[in-house]
Design an enzyme around this catalytic site. Structure first.
Site, short mmCIF file in Angstrom:
data_model
loop_
_atom_site.label_atom_id
_atom_site.label_comp_id
_atom_site.label_asym_id
_atom_site.label_seq_id
_atom_site.Cartn_x
_atom_site.Cartn_y
_atom_site.Cartn_z
N ASN A 1 1.06 -0.96 -0.10
CA ASN A 1 0.17 0.04 -0.07
C ASN A 1 0.95 1.26 -0.03
O ASN A 1 1.46 1.63 0.94
CB ASN A 1 -1.05 0.05 1.34
CG ASN A 1 -1.80 1.16 1.22
OD1 ASN A 1 -1.84 2.06 0.60
ND2 ASN A 1 -2.74 1.13 2.25
N LYS B 1 3.33 0.88 3.20
CA LYS B 1 2.79 -0.05 4.10
C LYS B 1 3.21 -1.40 3.38
O LYS B 1 2.80 -1.50 2.26
CB LYS B 1 1.60 0.03 4.70
CG LYS B 1 1.36 1.42 5.24
CD LYS B 1 -0.08 1.73 5.82
CE LYS B 1 -0.09 2.97 6.73
NZ LYS B 1 -1.35 3.65 6.79
N ARG C 1 -2.61 -1.92 -3.29
CA ARG C 1 -3.89 -1.22 -3.23
C ARG C 1 -3.65 -0.01 -4.18
O ARG C 1 -2.83 0.76 -4.17
CB ARG C 1 -3.58 -0.79 -1.71
CG ARG C 1 -5.07 0.19 -1.58
CD ARG C 1 -4.87 1.02 -0.24
NE ARG C 1 -6.30 1.45 0.05
CZ ARG C 1 -6.68 1.77 1.49
NH1 ARG C 1 -5.70 1.55 2.22
NH2 ARG C 1 -7.67 2.14 1.54
N HIS D 1 -12.68 3.37 0.13
CA HIS D 1 -12.69 2.22 1.07
C HIS D 1 -13.34 1.01 0.79
O HIS D 1 -13.98 0.40 1.84
CB HIS D 1 -13.39 2.94 2.30
CG HIS D 1 -12.64 4.24 2.89
ND1 HIS D 1 -13.21 5.21 3.49
CD2 HIS D 1 -11.13 4.38 3.15
CE1 HIS D 1 -12.17 6.21 3.95
NE2 HIS D 1 -11.16 5.60 3.67
N ARG E 1 -9.62 16.68 5.78
CA ARG E 1 -10.53 16.72 4.78
C ARG E 1 -11.96 17.37 5.32
O ARG E 1 -12.53 16.42 6.18
CB ARG E 1 -10.62 15.67 3.68
CG ARG E 1 -9.56 15.50 2.91
CD ARG E 1 -9.55 14.02 2.13
NE ARG E 1 -8.81 12.94 3.06
CZ ARG E 1 -9.05 11.82 2.66
NH1 ARG E 1 -9.86 11.20 2.04
NH2 ARG E 1 -8.14 10.80 3.48
N ARG F 1 -7.55 11.33 18.95
CA ARG F 1 -7.11 11.16 20.34
C ARG F 1 -6.78 12.39 20.89
O ARG F 1 -7.06 12.75 22.10
CB ARG F 1 -5.74 10.26 20.44
CG ARG F 1 -6.28 8.81 20.12
CD ARG F 1 -4.95 8.19 19.91
NE ARG F 1 -4.39 8.35 18.47
CZ ARG F 1 -3.75 7.61 17.78
NH1 ARG F 1 -3.20 6.39 18.25
NH2 ARG F 1 -3.21 7.81 16.39
N ILE G 1 -10.68 5.28 14.29
CA ILE G 1 -11.45 5.72 15.27
C ILE G 1 -12.85 4.98 15.68
O ILE G 1 -12.97 4.55 16.63
CB ILE G 1 -12.32 7.27 14.63
CG1 ILE G 1 -10.90 8.02 14.48
CG2 ILE G 1 -13.13 7.72 15.85
CD1 ILE G 1 -11.51 9.29 13.60
N GLU H 1 -7.94 -4.43 5.24
CA GLU H 1 -7.59 -4.34 3.96
C GLU H 1 -6.62 -5.11 2.99
O GLU H 1 -6.74 -5.55 2.02
CB GLU H 1 -7.48 -2.91 3.63
CG GLU H 1 -8.67 -2.03 3.93
CD GLU H 1 -8.39 -0.56 4.23
OE1 GLU H 1 -7.77 -0.45 5.18
OE2 GLU H 1 -8.89 0.43 3.60
P1 ADP Z 1 -5.77 5.76 7.84
O1 ADP Z 1 -7.26 6.21 7.23
O2 ADP Z 1 -4.71 6.53 7.89
O3 ADP Z 1 -5.95 4.35 7.52
P2 ADP Z 1 -6.81 4.67 10.45
O4 ADP Z 1 -7.78 3.67 10.14
O5 ADP Z 1 -5.38 3.86 10.98
O6 ADP Z 1 -6.28 5.77 9.46
O7 ADP Z 1 -7.29 5.56 11.52
C1 ADP Z 1 -6.11 6.70 11.97
C2 ADP Z 1 -7.07 7.36 13.13
O8 ADP Z 1 -7.52 6.87 14.04
C3 ADP Z 1 -6.02 8.28 13.83
O9 ADP Z 1 -5.77 9.61 13.03
C4 ADP Z 1 -6.67 8.68 15.06
O10 ADP Z 1 -7.50 9.90 15.05
C5 ADP Z 1 -7.68 7.57 15.14
N1 ADP Z 1 -7.39 6.64 16.51
C6 ADP Z 1 -6.57 5.75 16.64
N2 ADP Z 1 -6.60 5.36 17.89
C7 ADP Z 1 -7.83 5.94 18.38
C8 ADP Z 1 -8.12 6.04 19.67
N3 ADP Z 1 -7.89 5.11 20.81
N4 ADP Z 1 -9.14 6.87 19.94
C9 ADP Z 1 -9.66 7.75 19.08
N5 ADP Z 1 -9.03 7.73 17.83
C10 ADP Z 1 -8.22 7.22 17.66
#
Ligand code: ADP
Length: 401
Positions: A9, A16, A92, A180, A240, A284, A328, A378
């Site tokens: 990816n 990744k 990907r 997605h 965004r 977070r 999240i 994914e």
């Molecule tokens: P990407 O779209 O980069 O693949 P992810 O699915 O890995 O993103 O999600 C990344 C986001 O998840 C981080 O920017 C953070 O905001 C959120 N995140 C990760 N762990 C937590 C948590 N424990 N609580 C709230 N938000 C979290």
């Protein structure tokens, strides 16, 4: 000698990867995953084994660009797994346009065709395709498969894929594509196992990561989704804005004098949670902050999510279940709870204990609409597609880590 399938990816500043391994005629097993982050600034190469133990975490200052990152990955694979075969590489690729309704084995013609879609995903597509190009040089003769974020949505009815502009513009490829898709496809394959009672029903899946979207599934097929022509529509995201009145964009050009490049930066990098809070794009940080602007950003994120759930519920003619996934969605009990509470009118009732435990089912027994947390994968979806298309044994790529 062992066989390997690689999943890649490639992004603008990160690469990744995931590695699946097969010993002689045994089943494929998830071997390790890792990433090279900070390409172009301060690259860091890290990897974890199948049990989540760190097997590498070191600066990699020599890596200057995407090609350098793939070269470093190749050297590392060699040092770790000397004498093994890479049977296939799955990538990907963010955009498959209207033409690619499923994964494909890459040929030079297909690669050239995919380059024509770059204007539809300028920040991702070039990096995805450059990685394919580089792998063909670093591992000549190894077949590669492109798996698209858009393909899963090609089952949507024409009306859901429409952008109501004049015909000649639509004819040039302006339509709702959705993204997605590999995540939604993975969730769709997991539903019969995790939540059989709703698997074939009307399900809204919320992929809430730094990029965020929702997908309406009917009978495990996509019928609508919130991202559309580009990955800017729908929900509020890390940087965004999600849906914005197009008149605002005109105003930025015509009255505030912004250039197209400025507007691209504003829309992709400076808006959303970061733009509202002025503090961070990371949920977070916002949850930990007492700053009113951080609270406003979270309020808007939840508000927008609830509003989209309502819209997708209308499309589905009612909802049987809501599924949370991605960074999240999988990790924040607080955000899940708030979105469920804002959707209580649909008949969703959160079970506090199950929600904090991240049990797959996070709604009460009495809840009319059930709510779930299902971690996405994914990479595994890409590995499965790659194995299937290259005839490497699909069933054996079913390990879920
Ligand atoms: P990407 O779209 O980069 O693949 P992810 O699915 O890995 O993103 O999600 C990344 C986001 O998840 C981080 O920017 C953070 O905001 C959120 N995140 C990760 N762990 C937590 C948590 N424990 N609580 C709230 N938000 C979290």
């Amino acid at each position: 000698m062992d066989d390997f399938t690689l999943v890649i990816n490639a992004g603008s500043s990160s690469l990744k990867f995931a590695i699946y391994r097969r010993h002689e005629s045994e089943q494929w097993r998830f071997e390790s995953r890792g990433q090279i982050e900070g390409i172009g600034t301060s690259p860091q190469f890290s990897a974890k084994d199948a049990d989540g133990h760190k097997i590498l975490d070191q600066p990699a200052r020599d890596i200057k660009d995407g090609r350098g990152a793939l070269d470093a990955l190749k050297q590392w694979l060699r040092s770790m797994y000397a004498g093994s075969n890479v049977l296939g590489v799955g990538h990907r690729v963010v955009h498959g346009g209207a033409r690619y309704g499923g994964p494909v084995v890459i040929t030079p013609e297909i690669l050239a065709d995919l380059r024509t879609l770059t204007p539809l995903a300028p920040l991702h597509q070039p990096h995805n395709l450059d990685a394919i190009d580089t792998v063909s040089k670093l591992l000549p003769g190894v077949p590669q498969v492109a798996c698209f974020d858009t393909s899963f949505h090609r089952t949507q009815p024409p009306v859901a894929q429409l952008i109501p502009l004049p015909w000649d513009i639509r004819d040039g490829g302006v339509q709702r594509y959705g993204f997605h898709g590999l995540s939604y496809e993975y969730i769709a394959t997991m539903l019969p196992q995790v939540a059989p009672e709703i698997a074939d029903g009307r399900v809204v899946v919320a992929h809430l990561g730094s990029g965020a979207s929702m997908c309406a599934l009917k009978n495990r097929k996509s019928v609508d989704t919130t991202l559309s022509f580009t990955a800017l529509d729908g929900l509020c995201m890390g940087t965004r804005p999600g849906a914005v009145d197009p008149g605002v964009i005109l105003y930025l050009f015509q009255n505030l004098g912004y250039s197209p490049k400025d507007v691209e930066t504003i829309l992709y990098k400076q808006s959303g949670l970061l733009g509202i809070s002025g503090i961070s794009n990371d949920m977070r940080d916002l949850l930990a902050s007492t700053d009113p602007a951080a609270r406003l950003a979270i309020d808007y994120f939840v508000y927008r999510a609830a509003k989209e759930i309502g819209g997708l519920a209308a499309v589905l003619g009612g909802v049987d279940a809501l599924v949370f996934t991605a960074g999240i969605g999988e990790n924040s009990a607080e955000i899940r709870k708030r979105i469920c509470e804002a959707s209580a009118w649909l008949g969703i009732e959160v079970d506090e204990h199950a929600n904090t435990q991240r049990a797959p089912r996070i709604s009460t027994e009495a809840s009319k609409v059930s709510a779930w947390v299902i971690p996405t994968n994914e990479e595994l979806m890409i590995a499965r597609h790659t194995g299937k298309l290259l005839g490497l044994g699909r069933a054996s790529l079913s390990l879920s880590r």
